[in-house]
Scaffold this motif. Sequence first.
Motif: not given
Length: 167
Positions: A30-35, A51-56, A63-70, A79-84
Amino acid sequence: MVVVKSVKIDGESLHVFKSSIYIFESSSGFTLELDMIVSEVAVKKYRNEETLILEIELEDGRIINSIMYLKILPGGLPQLNLFCELDDVQEYGDFEKINEYDAWFPNIENGITLEEIRKVEMPNEDVSLKLKLPIDQAEWLKNQKKGNLNEIFKELIYDYWKKQESK
């Protein structure tokens, strides 16, 4: 449905025009995806990052804090698609789940245009011109500062463009 309220990348707020956050299920897990639909300026800024440090921040206050791949998605709107990867899917129980075999994916491009995005943040491009001008104009141009020339050409082109459109 979970809705994104705001996004920060490396502590810096990002203007998000539209977004979708969901859980993607594949045979590998499973991955968390943010488009996100963002400006061309944002895509250019982050395009070379892995990779980027995100605060969603979600609309419900979580609030979701995560290091996500781009991933940069080609074509269409910027568009940016980020996932972890996710270990515990249970804490994301109210998130939409999409399976790798589903024919449906969130389409965040509907209802927004590139023109609307550029009204918020217009990208600048470096342009080189080769012109043949009378010597007095060439000398005058050489004596101008770059910032001054940028403003002159912007105004000149916009004025000319508006005149052409009104014909």
